[in-house]
Design a protein around this motif. Sequence first.
Motif, mmCIF file in Angstrom:
data_model
loop_
_atom_site.group_PDB
_atom_site.id
_atom_site.type_symbol
_atom_site.label_atom_id
_atom_site.label_comp_id
_atom_site.label_asym_id
_atom_site.label_seq_id
_atom_site.Cartn_x
_atom_site.Cartn_y
_atom_site.Cartn_z
ATOM 1 N N ASP A 13 0.014 -8.455 1.763
ATOM 2 C CA ASP A 13 -0.839 -7.353 1.133
ATOM 3 C C ASP A 13 -0.770 -6.163 1.943
ATOM 4 O O ASP A 13 -0.617 -5.014 1.068
ATOM 5 C CB ASP A 13 -2.105 -7.702 0.879
ATOM 6 N N GLU A 14 -0.952 -6.294 3.011
ATOM 7 C CA GLU A 14 -0.975 -4.985 4.060
ATOM 8 C C GLU A 14 0.090 -4.253 3.949
ATOM 9 O O GLU A 14 0.263 -3.127 4.029
ATOM 10 C CB GLU A 14 -1.702 -5.454 5.259
ATOM 11 N N VAL A 15 1.154 -5.183 4.162
ATOM 12 C CA VAL A 15 2.406 -4.547 4.361
ATOM 13 C C VAL A 15 2.878 -3.908 3.150
ATOM 14 O O VAL A 15 3.529 -2.696 2.999
ATOM 15 C CB VAL A 15 3.563 -5.542 4.781
ATOM 16 N N ALA A 16 2.581 -4.539 1.913
ATOM 17 C CA ALA A 16 3.047 -4.121 0.671
ATOM 18 C C ALA A 16 2.382 -3.071 0.321
ATOM 19 O O ALA A 16 2.902 -1.966 -0.511
ATOM 20 C CB ALA A 16 3.026 -5.471 -0.211
ATOM 21 N N ALA A 17 1.446 -2.465 0.815
ATOM 22 C CA ALA A 17 0.470 -1.523 0.502
ATOM 23 C C ALA A 17 0.903 -0.188 1.172
ATOM 24 O O ALA A 17 0.400 0.889 0.952
ATOM 25 C CB ALA A 17 -0.945 -1.801 0.738
ATOM 26 N N GLN A 18 1.785 -0.503 2.162
ATOM 27 C CA GLN A 18 2.269 0.831 2.995
ATOM 28 C C GLN A 18 3.298 1.600 2.114
ATOM 29 O O GLN A 18 4.055 1.040 1.438
ATOM 30 C CB GLN A 18 3.061 0.319 4.364
ATOM 31 N N PRO A 19 2.982 3.014 2.173
ATOM 32 C CA PRO A 19 4.002 3.723 1.522
ATOM 33 C C PRO A 19 5.358 3.683 1.863
ATOM 34 O O PRO A 19 5.619 3.199 3.507
ATOM 35 C CB PRO A 19 3.525 5.118 1.708
ATOM 36 N N VAL A 20 6.357 3.578 1.261
ATOM 37 C CA VAL A 20 7.487 3.515 1.519
ATOM 38 C C VAL A 20 8.231 4.829 2.112
ATOM 39 O O VAL A 20 8.349 5.907 1.490
ATOM 40 C CB VAL A 20 8.757 3.143 0.146
#
Length: 122
Positions: free
Chosen positions: A112-119
């Motif tokens: 979840d933390e990684v997925a929430a990071q902006p691309v």
Amino acid sequence: DLYRRASIYWHAAGMGEDVRANPVRMEHFGITTVEAMSAGAVPVAYGEAGPLEAFTHGVEGFHFHTEDELVGATVKLWKHPALVRTMRAAAIAKAETFGMEAFSGRVHAYVDEVAAQPVRPH
């Protein structure tokens, strides 16, 4: 069944070995120690490698480096049943932190933390 009936779990993998020369002879994680803890056995384990990560000395069990320390920790537990009860409860709780539910929760939180990071554009 044996772990559940035991008050104390001794683990001495690596004792007498040179950790730098023979790291493979150390307990790499301490899975048998955690299994014993999950059943309520208080660990008295050689204080190198995996057992250092599996539990905290004086909280869920005892680490030792010499035979005298092994005997001393065992005698202390033998003479103090209230300490065994306290450490038993702490050992069970600590073992749960290595269980599938806890592991799954940590993995999901990380994803979840990684997925929430902006691309970021390359």
